[in-house]
Design a protein around this motif. Structure first.
Motif, PDB file in Angstrom:
ATOM      1  N   MET A   1       0.845  -1.191   0.000  1.00  0.00           N
ATOM      2  CA  MET A   1       0.000   0.000   0.000  1.00  0.00           C
ATOM      3  C   MET A   1       0.883   1.246   0.000  1.00  0.00           C
ATOM      4  SD  MET A   1      -3.201  -0.872  -0.069  1.00  0.00           S
ATOM      5  CE  MET A   1      -4.118   0.508   0.628  1.00  0.00           C
ATOM      6  N   PRO A   2       0.358   2.380  -0.482  1.00  0.00           N
ATOM      7  CA  PRO A   2       1.176   3.602  -0.533  1.00  0.00           C
ATOM      8  C   PRO A   2       1.780   3.981   0.807  1.00  0.00           C
ATOM      9  CG  PRO A   2      -0.825   3.897  -1.817  1.00  0.00           C
ATOM     10  CD  PRO A   2      -0.964   2.584  -1.128  1.00  0.00           C
ATOM     11  N   SER A   3       0.997   3.900   1.883  1.00  0.00           N
ATOM     12  CA  SER A   3       1.516   4.287   3.198  1.00  0.00           C
ATOM     13  C   SER A   3       2.624   3.347   3.653  1.00  0.00           C
ATOM     14  CB  SER A   3       0.386   4.305   4.233  1.00  0.00           C
ATOM     15  OG  SER A   3      -0.239   3.030   4.306  1.00  0.00           O
ATOM     16  N   THR A   4       2.459   2.044   3.379  1.00  0.00           N
ATOM     17  CA  THR A   4       3.478   1.070   3.770  1.00  0.00           C
ATOM     18  C   THR A   4       4.747   1.272   2.961  1.00  0.00           C
ATOM     19  OG1 THR A   4       1.735  -0.521   4.299  1.00  0.00           O
ATOM     20  CG2 THR A   4       3.959  -1.386   4.050  1.00  0.00           C
TER      21      THR A   4
ATOM     22  N   VAL B   1       8.423   2.187   4.505  1.00  0.00           N
ATOM     23  CA  VAL B   1       9.612   1.358   4.297  1.00  0.00           C
ATOM     24  C   VAL B   1      10.695   2.148   3.572  1.00  0.00           C
ATOM     25  CG1 VAL B   1      10.518  -0.708   3.175  1.00  0.00           C
ATOM     26  CG2 VAL B   1       8.282  -0.793   4.301  1.00  0.00           C
ATOM     27  N   ALA B   2      10.330   2.920   2.550  1.00  0.00           N
ATOM     28  CA  ALA B   2      11.304   3.719   1.813  1.00  0.00           C
ATOM     29  C   ALA B   2      12.046   4.674   2.747  1.00  0.00           C
ATOM     30  CB  ALA B   2      10.616   4.493   0.693  1.00  0.00           C
ATOM     31  N   HIS B   3      11.314   5.262   3.684  1.00  0.00           N
ATOM     32  CA  HIS B   3      11.936   6.162   4.663  1.00  0.00           C
ATOM     33  C   HIS B   3      12.892   5.383   5.555  1.00  0.00           C
ATOM     34  CE1 HIS B   3      12.385   9.494   7.463  1.00  0.00           C
ATOM     35  NE2 HIS B   3      12.080   8.659   8.460  1.00  0.00           N
ATOM     36  N   ARG B   4      12.472   4.194   6.006  1.00  0.00           N
ATOM     37  CA  ARG B   4      13.330   3.374   6.882  1.00  0.00           C
ATOM     38  C   ARG B   4      14.591   2.929   6.159  1.00  0.00           C
ATOM     39  NH1 ARG B   4      11.105   1.658  12.239  1.00  0.00           N
ATOM     40  NH2 ARG B   4      12.146  -0.337  11.846  1.00  0.00           N
TER      41      ARG B   4
ATOM     42  N   LEU C   1      15.777   5.484   1.105  1.00  0.00           N
ATOM     43  CA  LEU C   1      15.814   5.574  -0.354  1.00  0.00           C
ATOM     44  C   LEU C   1      15.750   7.035  -0.787  1.00  0.00           C
ATOM     45  CD1 LEU C   1      13.474   2.687  -1.608  1.00  0.00           C
ATOM     46  CD2 LEU C   1      15.938   2.653  -1.229  1.00  0.00           C
ATOM     47  N   LYS C   2      16.634   7.411  -1.662  1.00  0.00           N
ATOM     48  CA  LYS C   2      16.655   8.782  -2.166  1.00  0.00           C
ATOM     49  C   LYS C   2      15.694   8.917  -3.358  1.00  0.00           C
ATOM     50  CE  LYS C   2      21.451   9.557  -0.709  1.00  0.00           C
ATOM     51  NZ  LYS C   2      22.832   9.898  -1.159  1.00  0.00           N
ATOM     52  N   ASN C   3      15.134  10.088  -3.489  1.00  0.00           N
ATOM     53  CA  ASN C   3      14.224  10.386  -4.607  1.00  0.00           C
ATOM     54  C   ASN C   3      13.080   9.369  -4.703  1.00  0.00           C
ATOM     55  OD1 ASN C   3      15.908  12.573  -5.435  1.00  0.00           O
ATOM     56  ND2 ASN C   3      17.268  11.090  -6.449  1.00  0.00           N
ATOM     57  N   TRP C   4      12.562   8.992  -3.521  1.00  0.00           N
ATOM     58  CA  TRP C   4      11.475   8.024  -3.518  1.00  0.00           C
ATOM     59  C   TRP C   4      10.217   8.603  -4.164  1.00  0.00           C
ATOM     60  CZ3 TRP C   4       9.314   3.627  -3.702  1.00  0.00           C
ATOM     61  CH2 TRP C   4       7.964   3.459  -3.359  1.00  0.00           C
ATOM     62  N   ARG C   5       9.621   7.808  -5.068  1.00  0.00           N
ATOM     63  CA  ARG C   5       8.351   8.165  -5.702  1.00  0.00           C
ATOM     64  C   ARG C   5       7.488   6.906  -5.790  1.00  0.00           C
ATOM     65  NH1 ARG C   5      12.190   9.695  -9.020  1.00  0.00           N
ATOM     66  NH2 ARG C   5      11.552   8.162 -10.602  1.00  0.00           N
TER      67      ARG C   5
ATOM     68  N   VAL D   1      10.793  -3.771 -10.565  1.00  0.00           N
ATOM     69  CA  VAL D   1      10.911  -5.068  -9.890  1.00  0.00           C
ATOM     70  C   VAL D   1      11.845  -4.991  -8.692  1.00  0.00           C
ATOM     71  CG1 VAL D   1      11.734  -7.434 -10.144  1.00  0.00           C
ATOM     72  CG2 VAL D   1      10.313  -6.417 -11.931  1.00  0.00           C
ATOM     73  N   ASP D   2      13.024  -4.433  -8.879  1.00  0.00           N
ATOM     74  CA  ASP D   2      13.993  -4.386  -7.794  1.00  0.00           C
ATOM     75  C   ASP D   2      13.479  -3.550  -6.626  1.00  0.00           C
ATOM     76  OD1 ASP D   2      16.911  -4.902  -6.888  1.00  0.00           O
ATOM     77  OD2 ASP D   2      16.709  -2.727  -6.675  1.00  0.00           O
ATOM     78  N   THR D   3      12.913  -2.404  -6.921  1.00  0.00           N
ATOM     79  CA  THR D   3      12.408  -1.527  -5.859  1.00  0.00           C
ATOM     80  C   THR D   3      11.282  -2.191  -5.092  1.00  0.00           C
ATOM     81  OG1 THR D   3      13.009   0.450  -7.118  1.00  0.00           O
ATOM     82  CG2 THR D   3      11.370   0.724  -5.374  1.00  0.00           C
ATOM     83  N   ASN D   4      10.345  -2.809  -5.802  1.00  0.00           N
ATOM     84  CA  ASN D   4       9.204  -3.440  -5.157  1.00  0.00           C
ATOM     85  C   ASN D   4       9.651  -4.583  -4.249  1.00  0.00           C
ATOM     86  OD1 ASN D   4       6.723  -5.335  -4.997  1.00  0.00           O
ATOM     87  ND2 ASN D   4       5.895  -3.429  -5.815  1.00  0.00           N
ATOM     88  N   ILE D   5      10.555  -5.418  -4.751  1.00  0.00           N
ATOM     89  CA  ILE D   5      11.018  -6.557  -3.948  1.00  0.00           C
ATOM     90  C   ILE D   5      11.861  -6.065  -2.773  1.00  0.00           C
ATOM     91  CG2 ILE D   5      12.475  -8.614  -3.976  1.00  0.00           C
ATOM     92  CD1 ILE D   5      11.515  -9.150  -6.810  1.00  0.00           C
ATOM     93  N   ASN D   6      12.633  -5.031  -2.968  1.00  0.00           N
ATOM     94  CA  ASN D   6      13.429  -4.469  -1.876  1.00  0.00           C
ATOM     95  C   ASN D   6      12.526  -4.020  -0.730  1.00  0.00           C
ATOM     96  OD1 ASN D   6      15.559  -3.400  -0.379  1.00  0.00           O
ATOM     97  ND2 ASN D   6      15.664  -1.520  -1.562  1.00  0.00           N
TER      98      ASN D   6
END
Length: 641
Positions: free
Chosen positions: A511-514, A518-521, A524-528, A535-540
């Protein structure tokens, strides 16, 4: 060099032309959606001879169907029998004929339809009622008890039933109860207008019972002399049981002597059902007061209450009380066998477990292990040749489906694919599954390969794409690779751009909030949010969240699977008061979606572990034991979504 340059120019021109026709098709579809016939006709001219031209022709005919000639409709259906569009147009055309009361043509064409929905079923009954009204009213009577909203085509039949006296006040009350059980108070009020004078519940009182059932019952100002007042009190008890079954039970104990045996049993069945779903310790006692008139749904939760309490005789009795259709579900066959084993009737249990062990599902796996076997994927005894797969890929229906997938039209593509493979034998299904796999439509490969009866290929049922990417993150977060694959297969079936109705996206359906959390934890830079289809971002992000939930829930994959789907707080709240099997925990999860999800993830994981040749761990070992909640020793969840 000149030849190379010429080839490149030709390829560039072909690519540009393809891009142009893609845009034209999508524009034609949009014109149809908004009802712009002139614009649709403009694009239709550009798409003559295109692979998806049948869709454009369908749009053109459908947009003017109210005025189309029977010849045009029947010509389209005859020319496109190899597409689901023929069936969709036939159903729409039959509704047009019925609304315009062209009953003779309607009856001529209805037998050609494969499946009629409730709207068409009611139209068909309307047509027959012209010549045989008594027989039709008898057939229409069960429709009255449908719990959802009825189509307009059914209303004349319902009115005829009322006018003929075929619907008694009890029948009306039964449907009112269904409406109130579903929380549809406005529908209940409309239905109540059909009751005899003085019987309907007062709308103001009904609203008070809905909005504050505990307060309504506490005040005790009831009119129990007529049925409307009694039904309102019963509705309030049911409404209160949704949030506090024990409180509803206390109120009902004080009131039940003023009600009939049928009414007492009805309310206790609802309190027992809702109490079991809330894991209330009194659920079995409440069920015991309900009598024997329980639905399969209520009996299912009586079984689950028995499992949580370790009351095996109650489990067996509840399953035996189900209808034949209900008791034949894999879950109840397995738990019946377990209950028989607990009572020492091993032979009878094995007679149930042996056929169940041949099924490729959660309960089939458990049955294998109960019989002392090991869960293994069947050996692929047949693989289609390259020639057979190539030939299958040229089947016009599959070509249209693949083109629709490429254009992002997944719903139409799925329809086209399912239509194309209907009636296939095992060999044809496996060839079609190979086509889907070749084009990276892994979800179609899974669903198509899963239809086989005797010849199986579990590498197609349980594919493992993106393995290098996934393995990197599995090692990074120290996660079981088979579990990750088992979860992704259930979440998205490896559809990279999958989107749920709730808003989750990508392979691991975050979900967007999740995802943002996670991106903040992870820093991740320039998170969108748009990166979730990478694929890599989603699995990460997904594997990080899996690890986080796993650590928060005692390292138990059953709890973590439930937590991944429904949230770790709920997974904790569902823990028992005393230790139970992981299989019992999974079976008694209150949310149907999460309950099925956990069982499928764990079954998937077992097959993936087998495919990856990991050290064999039984499903029962993976399920383990779920211990009672230790609130003082739990890891704080903080702001975990």
């Amino acid at each position: 060099m000149k030849h190379v340059l010429a080839f490149l120019l030709v390829m560039a021109a072909v690519t540009a032309q393809a891009a142009g026709t893609d845009k034209d098709f999508l524009a034609a579809r949009e014109a149809y959606r908004i009802g712009n016939e002139a614009r649709l006709n403009t694009y239709a001219k550009r798409l003559r001879g295109h692979l998806l031209e049948p869709y454009v022709l369908y749009y053109q005919l459908k947009i003017r169907l109210d005025h189309a000639s029977a010849e045009d409709v029947e010509a389209f259906i005859a020319s496109h029998r190899d597409s689901p569009l023929s069936e969709r147009l036939r159903a729409a055309w039959l509704k047009v004929l019925a609304k315009s009361e062209r009953w003779d043509l309607f009856e001529q064409r209805l037998p050609d339809l494969r499946d009629a929905d409730l709207e068409l079923t009611c139209y068909a009954l309307q047509s027959r009622a012209r010549t045989n009204p008594d027989e039709v009213l008898e057939e229409a009577r069960p429709i009255w008890f449908v719990t959802g909203r009825l189509p307009e085509s059914c209303e004349p039949l319902m009115e005829a039933l009322r006018a003929s006296g075929a619907l008694s006040p009890d029948d009306v009350w039964t449907r009112i109860r269904y409406a109130l059980e579903a929380g549809r108070v406005s529908l209940a009020r409309r239905l109540a207008k059909q009751l005899p004078a003085g019987e309907a519940p007062a709308p103001r009182v009904l609203e008070a019972a809905r909005s504050n059932p505990g307060g309504y019952l506490e005040r005790g100002r009831f009119n129990l002399k007529h049925r409307g007042g009694r039904e309102t009190v019963m509705f309030a008890a049911h409404r209160l049981a949704r949030t506090s079954p024990s409180q509803a039970a206390r109120h009902w104990e004080n009131l039940e002597d003023r009600f009939s045996p049928e009414e007492r049993g009805y309310v206790w069945s609802l309190i027992g059902y809702l109490g079991a779903r809330a894991h209330g310790p009194g659920a079995l006692e409440w069920y015991s007061r309900a009598g024997e008139n329980l639905s399969d749904r209520q009996l299912a939760w009586k079984v689950r209450a028995g499992l949580r309490a370790g009351a095996w005789p109650e489990v067996l009795a509840a399953i035996d009380a189900m209808t034949e259709e209900g008791s034949e579900q894999p879950a109840w066959r397995y738990w019946k066998a377990r209950a028989l084993m607990e009572s020492g009737r091993t032979h009878a249990a094995e007679q149930i477990l042996k056929p169940l062990a041949t099924e490729f599902n959660f309960y089939g796996q458990l049955a294998v292990e109960e019989l002392g076997g090991r869960i293994e994927a069947p050996v692929a005894s047949y693989r289609p040749s390259t020639v057979e797969v190539d030939e299958m890929s040229q089947l016009i229906g599959l070509r249209r489906a693949l083109e629709l997938y490429r254009l992002g039209q997944r719903i139409d593509a799925n329809r086209e694919w399912r239509w194309a493979i209907r009636g296939f034998d095992d060999k044809q299904l496996l060839a079609a599954a190979e086509v889907a796999y070749r084009y990276e439509n892994y979800d179609r490969a899974i669903s198509t390969a899963s239809r086989t009866v005797l010849l199986h290929d579990f590498s197609l049922r349980y594919p493992a794409p993106y393995r290098e990417v996934l393995r990197t993150h599995a090692e990074q977060f120290a996660l079981d690779e088979a579990w990750i694959y088992g979860l992704i297969r259930q979440e998205s079936r490896f559809i990279v751009n999958a989107r749920s109705q709730a808003g989750a996206r990508g392979l691991m359906q975050l979900m967007p909030s999740t995802a943002s959390w996670v991106a903040h934890r992870l820093g991740l830079k320039n998170w969108r949010w748009s990166r979730m289809t990478d694929v890599d971002t989603n699995i990460n992000l997904g594997t990080y969240y899996m690890r986080h939930v796993l650590d928060a829930l005692d390292g138990h994959t059953v709890l973590a699977s439930a937590g991944y789907n429904a949230g770790p707080r709920r997974a904790r709240a569902w823990r028992p008061e005393s230790a139970i099997e992981g299989a019992v925990y999974a079976e008694t999860i209150p949310f149907t979606e999460t309950r099925n999800y956990v069982k499928r993830v764990m079954a998937n994981t077992t097959y993936y572990a087998n495919n990856f040749s990991q050290e064999l761990q039984s499903l029962k070992q993976r399920l383990g034991i779920i211990h009672e909640r230790d609130a003082g020793g739990e890891r704080p969840l903080g702001d975990t979504p």
